[in-house]
Write a protein that holds these residues in place. Structure first.
Motif, PDB file in Angstrom:
ATOM      1  N   SER B  93     -42.287  93.229 105.586  1.00 13.69           N
ATOM      2  CA  SER B  93     -43.659  92.754 105.771  1.00 13.69           C
ATOM      3  C   SER B  93     -44.036  92.877 107.243  1.00 13.69           C
ATOM      4  O   SER B  93     -43.240  92.532 108.128  1.00 13.69           O
ATOM      5  CB  SER B  93     -43.784  91.289 105.343  1.00 13.69           C
ATOM      6  N   THR B  94     -45.232  93.361 107.462  1.00 16.61           N
ATOM      7  CA  THR B  94     -45.721  93.437 108.846  1.00 16.61           C
ATOM      8  C   THR B  94     -46.938  92.532 109.036  1.00 16.61           C
ATOM      9  O   THR B  94     -47.620  92.602 110.049  1.00 16.61           O
ATOM     10  CB  THR B  94     -46.100  94.887 109.206  1.00 16.61           C
ATOM     11  N   ASP B  95     -47.213  91.690 108.014  1.00 23.14           N
ATOM     12  CA  ASP B  95     -48.367  90.791 108.127  1.00 23.14           C
ATOM     13  C   ASP B  95     -47.959  89.330 107.966  1.00 23.14           C
ATOM     14  O   ASP B  95     -48.651  88.532 107.342  1.00 23.14           O
ATOM     15  CB  ASP B  95     -49.439  91.170 107.108  1.00 23.14           C
ATOM     16  N   GLY B  96     -46.796  89.022 108.522  1.00 16.32           N
ATOM     17  CA  GLY B  96     -46.347  87.619 108.510  1.00 16.32           C
ATOM     18  C   GLY B  96     -45.905  87.125 107.157  1.00 16.32           C
ATOM     19  O   GLY B  96     -45.889  85.911 106.918  1.00 16.32           O
ATOM     20  N   GLY B  97     -45.542  88.022 106.271  1.00 19.67           N
ATOM     21  CA  GLY B  97     -45.027  87.613 104.966  1.00 19.67           C
ATOM     22  C   GLY B  97     -46.070  87.591 103.873  1.00 19.67           C
ATOM     23  O   GLY B  97     -45.753  87.211 102.735  1.00 19.67           O
ATOM     24  N   ALA B  98     -47.310  87.968 104.180  1.00 20.16           N
ATOM     25  CA  ALA B  98     -48.350  87.963 103.152  1.00 20.16           C
ATOM     26  C   ALA B  98     -48.068  89.023 102.086  1.00 20.16           C
ATOM     27  O   ALA B  98     -48.206  88.766 100.888  1.00 20.16           O
ATOM     28  CB  ALA B  98     -49.723  88.190 103.787  1.00 20.16           C
ATOM     29  N   THR B  99     -47.670  90.185 102.534  1.00 19.70           N
ATOM     30  CA  THR B  99     -47.339  91.252 101.576  1.00 19.70           C
ATOM     31  C   THR B  99     -46.053  91.943 102.021  1.00 19.70           C
ATOM     32  O   THR B  99     -45.739  91.983 103.221  1.00 19.70           O
ATOM     33  CB  THR B  99     -48.463  92.319 101.521  1.00 19.70           C
ATOM     34  N   TYR B 100     -45.359  92.463 101.043  1.00 27.78           N
ATOM     35  CA  TYR B 100     -44.109  93.184 101.317  1.00 27.78           C
ATOM     36  C   TYR B 100     -44.163  94.556 100.648  1.00 27.78           C
ATOM     37  O   TYR B 100     -44.711  94.696  99.549  1.00 27.78           O
ATOM     38  CB  TYR B 100     -42.901  92.418 100.760  1.00 27.78           C
ATOM     39  N   ALA B 101     -43.596  95.507 101.334  1.00 26.54           N
ATOM     40  CA  ALA B 101     -43.500  96.849 100.748  1.00 26.54           C
ATOM     41  C   ALA B 101     -42.023  97.208 100.632  1.00 26.54           C
ATOM     42  O   ALA B 101     -41.256  97.017 101.597  1.00 26.54           O
ATOM     43  CB  ALA B 101     -44.218  97.860 101.646  1.00 26.54           C
ATOM     44  N   ASP B 102     -41.629  97.659  99.446  1.00 27.68           N
ATOM     45  CA  ASP B 102     -40.236  98.050  99.249  1.00 27.68           C
ATOM     46  C   ASP B 102     -39.856  99.160 100.219  1.00 27.68           C
ATOM     47  O   ASP B 102     -40.649 100.072 100.485  1.00 27.68           O
ATOM     48  CB  ASP B 102     -40.019  98.543  97.813  1.00 27.68           C
ATOM     49  N   ILE B 103     -38.645  99.056 100.754  1.00 26.31           N
ATOM     50  CA  ILE B 103     -38.134 100.102 101.651  1.00 26.31           C
ATOM     51  C   ILE B 103     -37.383 101.111 100.787  1.00 26.31           C
ATOM     52  O   ILE B 103     -36.387 100.738 100.142  1.00 26.31           O
ATOM     53  CB  ILE B 103     -37.215  99.495 102.729  1.00 26.31           C
ATOM     54  N   PRO B 104     -37.854 102.353 100.726  1.00 27.76           N
ATOM     55  CA  PRO B 104     -37.201 103.330  99.856  1.00 27.76           C
ATOM     56  C   PRO B 104     -35.726 103.500 100.207  1.00 27.76           C
ATOM     57  O   PRO B 104     -35.366 103.629 101.381  1.00 27.76           O
ATOM     58  CB  PRO B 104     -37.976 104.639 100.139  1.00 27.76           C
ATOM     59  N   GLY B 105     -34.897 103.457  99.185  1.00 27.77           N
ATOM     60  CA  GLY B 105     -33.468 103.688  99.364  1.00 27.77           C
ATOM     61  C   GLY B 105     -32.703 102.481  99.880  1.00 27.77           C
ATOM     62  O   GLY B 105     -31.473 102.528  99.956  1.00 27.77           O
TER      63      GLY B 105
END
Lengths: 201, 338
Positions: B93-105
């Protein structure tokens, strides 16, 4: 003399009562045995009622986390229904109720019942004194050294460590035991008077 | 024919009833007081013995990292009470935990960044275990190497010792000594507290006379890392000791918040359980000194902040009259600026 017959054990009274119920005839001993059961029942019922009030104090006026045996019932908690009495009522109720329970279980003689009142008074005062800062450390050390820190000893250690001594509790415990004595004397007197009037009729 | 009292069932019933009443009476006395909190515990540190059966849990180690630009960081997912094959998915997350994006692999037990940069500052990393359990870690990145204050020798002249007395009660009795061996390794400081009457805990502040920092001349503070090795020298389980970083500024004393880590009591072996990373100004609680006024920043990490000193504090609870001994070694404060 009724008083000479009253100390007979209840089992005999029960048998007499059973015989009487079969024959339709109640003799003098069975009546007195019946009174002994009545007395025991009265003591037990009064003790239960008093203990219920004590439990209500914990449920309504006290923080459930302060007592290991008391569940948190949110519908009742925080009402402060007993006001300032709630501070000492449980200390009064405990020796009162348990003196009556013990008296109910004892044979019908008066003397052992009063000994029971004195014993419960001593137990309650003793436990309260054990929470005094002058004694609690020693008790905790003795208990933990002697019995260790286990499921069995932990509640007692907690009682000593986290409980606070209150002279009001000591006074309430003494008054509770005295109240039990007074109630027992009152019940004895009423039953004897009642029985005497039955004899006259 | 005389009746045998020993085979009279009523007598036995009476006896049983009396024993039961006595037992119930004693149980209700003990059960009506003492509470269910603050139990002297024989539960191993880090394990929740009050919740049978154990529930599955996951966490990321370390939960906070402060790193210098260009250095690697590595995270590890730790699980407990999770059986069978375990799957992991790391996200960022780069917005303080509001959203998360899976890290491929990123599906292993560990996740690493080979070289962090300022774009990674403030990132949060989450691992999801078996599609359900999740845990977080926070990353702080600085371009300026941290300024380190440390002491593993504990000469008495380097430290100011201040016992803390709550109003109306006397201060705890305390003693300190430098012990040449038995530390982690080498020398360490041994402390012994005695709880004062009318109190339930002994608190003592230890301020380093060497570890001073002036934001006005040395720059605003971004975060602080705190590390120490602590040990309880007490076999008696009825006592416990906690430690935390101490910060003094403008006549006020602050201690580092425990934050979202578990409450840590010093174990009987050397442990870094009280160490904390990436402490922000808001992670410090005022425990001594004048109240913070409206509009005032307490503590003030900015470039206008007053000079500050660092140290540690210890709080021991237990039984009056029983000395509570504990030790510290490898005390270290790292001040990070941006």
């Amino acid at each position: 003399m009724d008083g000479l017959v009253v100390p007979h054990i209840a089992s005999r009274s029960m048998r007499n009562a059973a015989v009487a119920s079969r024959t339709g005839h109640f003799n003098r001993t069975s009546v007195i045995g019946h009174e002994a059961w009545k007395r025991a029942g009265l003591f037990a019922a009064t003790g239960c009622l008093a203990l219920s009030i004590g439990i209500l104090v914990y449920l309504m006026d006290r923080d459930a986390s302060q007592a290991a045996l008391v569940p948190l019932i949110t519908a009742l908690a925080g009402r402060n229904a007993f006001g300032v009495l709630g501070h000492w009522l449980p200390s009064f109720v405990h020796p009162f109720a348990f003196s009556l329970f013990t008296a109910a279980a004892l044979s019908p003689g008066a003397a052992p019942r009063y000994v029971a009142c004195a014993a419960w008074c001593a137990v309650n005062v003793g436990f309260e004194l054990a929470q005094h800062t002058a004694f609690k450390s020693q008790w905790v050390l003795v208990l933990s050294a002697g019995a260790g820190d286990s499921v069995m000893t932990r509640p007692v250690l907690n009682y000593l460590l986290h409980g606070t001594f209150d002279f009001g509790d000591v006074l309430a415990a003494i008054l509770g035991a005295l109240a039990a004595v007074v109630l027992m004397q009152f019940v004895d007197h009423r039953l004897e008077t009642h029985h005497a009037s039955q004899q006259v009729h | 024919m005389p009746r045998n009292r020993f085979i009279d069932p009523t007598l036995w019933l009476r006896g049983l009833a009396l024993v039961g009443i006595a037992a119930l009476g004693l149980v209700t006395i003990v059960g009506s007081g003492g509470g269910s909190l603050g139990l002297p515990s024989d539960c191993p540190p880090g394990m929740d013995c009050s919740a049978p059966p154990p529930t599955p849990a996951a966490n990321v180690q370390p939960p906070y990292i402060t790193a210098l630009v260009g250095t690697p960081v590595s995270y590890s997912a730790e699980t407990s009470n999770v059986s069978g094959a375990i799957t992991y998915q790391w996200s960022r997350s780069t917005d303080g935990g509001a959203t998360y994006a899976d890290i491929p692999g990123a599906t292993g037990k560990t996740y690493s960044l080979a070289s962090v940069n300022l774009a990674d500052d403030g990132a949060m990393f989450k691992v999801v275990v078996n599609g359900g359990l999740s845990a977080l870690s926070h990353l702080a990145v600085s371009a300026i190497p941290g300024l380190v204050f440390e002491d593993g020798d504990f000469q008495a002249t380097d430290w100011l010792v201040t016992p803390f007395a709550i109003p109306g009660a006397s201060a705890p009795v305390h003693s300190e000594e430098r012990v040449a061996t038995g530390g982690n390794p080498g020398a360490f400081r041994r402390m012994v507290f005695e709880i004062a009457p009318q109190t339930i805990a002994a608190r003592v502040f230890y301020t380093s006379l060497v570890a001073k920092y002036d934001p006005q001349t040395q720059g605003a503070i971004y975060v602080i890392d705190y590390a120490e090795d602590g040990i309880s020298l007490q076999e008696n389980r009825l006592t416990s000791t906690q430690s935390a970083m101490l910060l003094e500024q403008s006549g006020r004393r602050y201690i580092a918040n425990i934050r979202d880590s578990a409450v840590g009591y010093l174990p009987t072996q050397w442990s870094a359980i009280e160490s904390r990373s990436s402490l922000l100004a808001q992670d410090f609680n005022l425990v001594d000194g004048p109240a913070c006024q409206p509009g005032e920043t307490c503590p003030d990490f900015s470039a206008q902040g007053a000079p500050m000193r660092f140290g540690y504090w210890r709080i021991s609870s237990g039984v009056q009259g029983v000395p509570i001994a504990h030790g510290i070694d490898n005390w270290k404060v790292t001040v990070w600026r941006r």
